[in-house]
Design an enzyme around this catalytic site. Structure first.
Site, PDB file in Angstrom:
ATOM      1  N   GLU A 156      -6.106 -10.810  -0.997  1.00 38.34           N
ATOM      2  CA  GLU A 156      -6.920 -10.569   0.205  1.00 38.34           C
ATOM      3  C   GLU A 156      -8.403 -10.529  -0.151  1.00 38.34           C
ATOM      4  OE1 GLU A 156      -5.495  -7.147   2.408  1.00 38.34           O
ATOM      5  OE2 GLU A 156      -3.403  -7.675   2.042  1.00 38.34           O
ATOM      6  N   HIS A 194     -10.452  -6.315  -2.126  1.00 36.39           N
ATOM      7  CA  HIS A 194     -11.522  -6.127  -1.134  1.00 36.39           C
ATOM      8  C   HIS A 194     -12.668  -5.418  -1.855  1.00 36.39           C
ATOM      9  CE1 HIS A 194      -9.047  -7.366   2.226  1.00 36.39           C
ATOM     10  NE2 HIS A 194      -8.104  -6.526   1.867  1.00 36.39           N
ATOM     11  N   ASN A 250       2.147  -5.248  -3.102  1.00 39.56           N
ATOM     12  CA  ASN A 250       0.745  -5.558  -2.825  1.00 39.56           C
ATOM     13  C   ASN A 250      -0.044  -4.277  -2.567  1.00 39.56           C
ATOM     14  OD1 ASN A 250      -1.210  -7.752  -2.159  1.00 39.56           O
ATOM     15  ND2 ASN A 250      -1.166  -6.882  -0.085  1.00 39.56           N
ATOM     16  N   ASP A 255     -12.143 -10.502  -0.486  1.00 39.54           N
ATOM     17  CA  ASP A 255     -13.440 -10.645   0.175  1.00 39.54           C
ATOM     18  C   ASP A 255     -14.429  -9.754  -0.555  1.00 39.54           C
ATOM     19  OD1 ASP A 255     -12.593  -8.183   1.290  1.00 39.54           O
ATOM     20  OD2 ASP A 255     -12.498  -8.952   3.327  1.00 39.54           O
ATOM     21  N   GLU A 281       0.806  -1.238   0.000  1.00 37.31           N
ATOM     22  CA  GLU A 281       0.000   0.000   0.000  1.00 37.31           C
ATOM     23  C   GLU A 281       0.831   1.277   0.000  1.00 37.31           C
ATOM     24  OE1 GLU A 281      -2.819  -0.354   3.206  1.00 37.31           O
ATOM     25  OE2 GLU A 281      -3.798  -2.079   2.294  1.00 37.31           O
TER      26      GLU A 281
HETATM   27  C1  XIL Z   1      -6.356  -6.147   8.385  1.00 36.08           C
HETATM   28  C2  XIL Z   1      -6.678  -7.304   9.319  1.00 36.08           C
HETATM   29  O1  XIL Z   1      -7.566  -8.182   8.659  1.00 36.08           O
HETATM   30  C3  XIL Z   1      -7.280  -6.782  10.600  1.00 36.08           C
HETATM   31  O2  XIL Z   1      -7.415  -7.845  11.539  1.00 36.08           O
HETATM   32  C4  XIL Z   1      -6.418  -5.685  11.196  1.00 36.08           C
HETATM   33  O3  XIL Z   1      -7.074  -5.120  12.320  1.00 36.08           O
HETATM   34  C5  XIL Z   1      -6.137  -4.597  10.173  1.00 36.08           C
HETATM   35  O4  XIL Z   1      -5.542  -5.185   9.020  1.00 36.08           O
HETATM   36  N1  XIL Z   1      -4.953  -4.520   3.768  1.00 36.08           N
HETATM   37  C6  XIL Z   1      -3.965  -5.360   4.222  1.00 36.08           C
HETATM   38  C7  XIL Z   1      -4.228  -6.233   5.398  1.00 36.08           C
HETATM   39  O5  XIL Z   1      -2.896  -5.456   3.599  1.00 36.08           O
HETATM   40  O6  XIL Z   1      -3.071  -6.419   6.182  1.00 36.08           O
HETATM   41  C8  XIL Z   1      -5.349  -5.695   6.256  1.00 36.08           C
HETATM   42  O7  XIL Z   1      -5.632  -6.645   7.265  1.00 36.08           O
HETATM   43  C9  XIL Z   1      -6.562  -5.391   5.406  1.00 36.08           C
HETATM   44  C10 XIL Z   1      -6.243  -4.344   4.372  1.00 36.08           C
END
Ligand code: XIL
Length: 302
Positions: free
Chosen positions: A235, A206, A170, A237, A127
């Site tokens: 990641e 996401h 990422n 969802d 990020e």
């Molecule tokens: C999130 C986790 O799922 C949570 O448990 C934590 O509180 C915050 O981070 N981008 C990412 C992940 O790269 O590491 C994040 O994970 C979600 C967004």
């Protein structure tokens, strides 16, 4: 095949999930993990605040639990993450530029050395770009004190520590073609041209109603792959429920399968009850580990 992992393997890919060490003792959690998935990403346990809360004092206990579990089941491990502005202990932001550079390289070196040989791919930098139309880098201690070159430096350090781990950049909101993904694309292209070591790009994916699966998702994955890197969905969802959610999951799987260098898909959790989207139901298993329509859609598409 009858599981996510076996079906993905038949297509030459892994199917992973984020895992929290604290849930491994829950039998339904562990059995669903072990039955369905072939890769894990520690959800929080490898982040800077978890492993180096105090400078040069490393605590790998929770992350080690996940890695040991994965190794026992022949699962791949995605290391997440080495350099990120978030979940970063306060002491890092207080360092001078020279000291910060030393601390960043030391962090990468210590963590990657500890897990050397056990990690399929590392999210070396997470990020680093802003949302919106600017294509600019995001403000962080690294960006603000070290300038644009910190990303390249992190990748070079990482390669020197574990040459067998794939090194990924990422990010999120880079899933379709837009100003942010264009900026990441330009960086990866520059890295490949100049020989900066980068092997893969992770697309967090996401998704929700405000940020649905983009129509040019496959094309975007493909243009990165065409630069000579692997791409991974890291990641995943998707907020929602029922057939709409299932259809979106199908679209994601189809996009990855259409891109030869899309090497795997990771969902950001096993069960809705432990999703970081605490109010939502974005995952493949419901709170009782029942298979949702989204699960069946993914299994069918794989
Ligand atoms: C999130 C986790 O799922 C949570 O448990 C934590 O509180 C915050 O981070 N981008 C990412 C992940 O790269 O590491 C994040 O994970 C979600 C967004």
């Amino acid at each position: 095949a009858s599981t996510l992992g076996a079906s993905a393997a038949a297509k030459g890919r892994y199917f992973g999930t984020a895992v929290a060490a604290g849930h491994l003792g829950e039998s339904a959690y562990a059995s669903t993990l072990d039955t369905e998935f072939t890769a894990v990403t520690p959800e929080n346990e490898m982040k800077w605040d978890a492993v180096e809360a105090t400078r040069n004092s490393f605590n790998f206990a929770s992350a080690d639990q996940i890695v040991a579990h994965a190794q026992g089941k022949n699962m791949k491990v995605r290391g997440h993450t080495l350099v990120w502005y978030s979940q970063l202990p306060g002491w890092v932001g207080g360092l001078s530029a020279a000291d910060l550079r030393t601390a960043m390289n030391n962090h990468i070196t210590q963590v990657m050395t500890h897990y050397k040989g056990k990690i399929y791919a590392w999210d070396v930098v997470n990020e680093a770009f802003q949302d919106g139309g600017s294509g600019a880098r995001r403000s962080s201690p690294f960006q603000d004190k070290l300038g644009n070159g910190y990303i390249e430096e992190a990748f070079r350090t990482a390669r020197s520590v574990d040459p067998n781990a794939k090194l990924c950049y990422n990010d999120y909101n880079t899933d379709g073609q837009n100003a942010k993904s264009n900026a990441v694309y330009a960086m990866v292209k520059d890295f490949k041209q100049r020989g900066v070591p980068i092997d893969c790009v992770g697309f967090q994916s996401h998704f929700n109603s405000a940020s649905p699966v983009p129509s040019d998702y496959r094309a975007n994955l493909q243009r990165f792959a065409d630069l000579g890197v692997d791409v991974q969905i890291t990641e995943l969802d998707i907020e929602g429920s029922g057939s709409a959610q299932a259809t979106s999951y199908t679209d994601v799987v189809n996009a990855c399968l259409a891109v030869t260098r899309c090497t795997g898909i990771t969902v950001w959790g096993i069960t809705d009850k432990y999703s970081w989207r605490s109010s939502g139901t974005p995952l493949l298993f419901d709170g009782n580990y029942g298979k949702k329509a989204a699960y069946t859609a993914v299994l069918t598409a794989l």
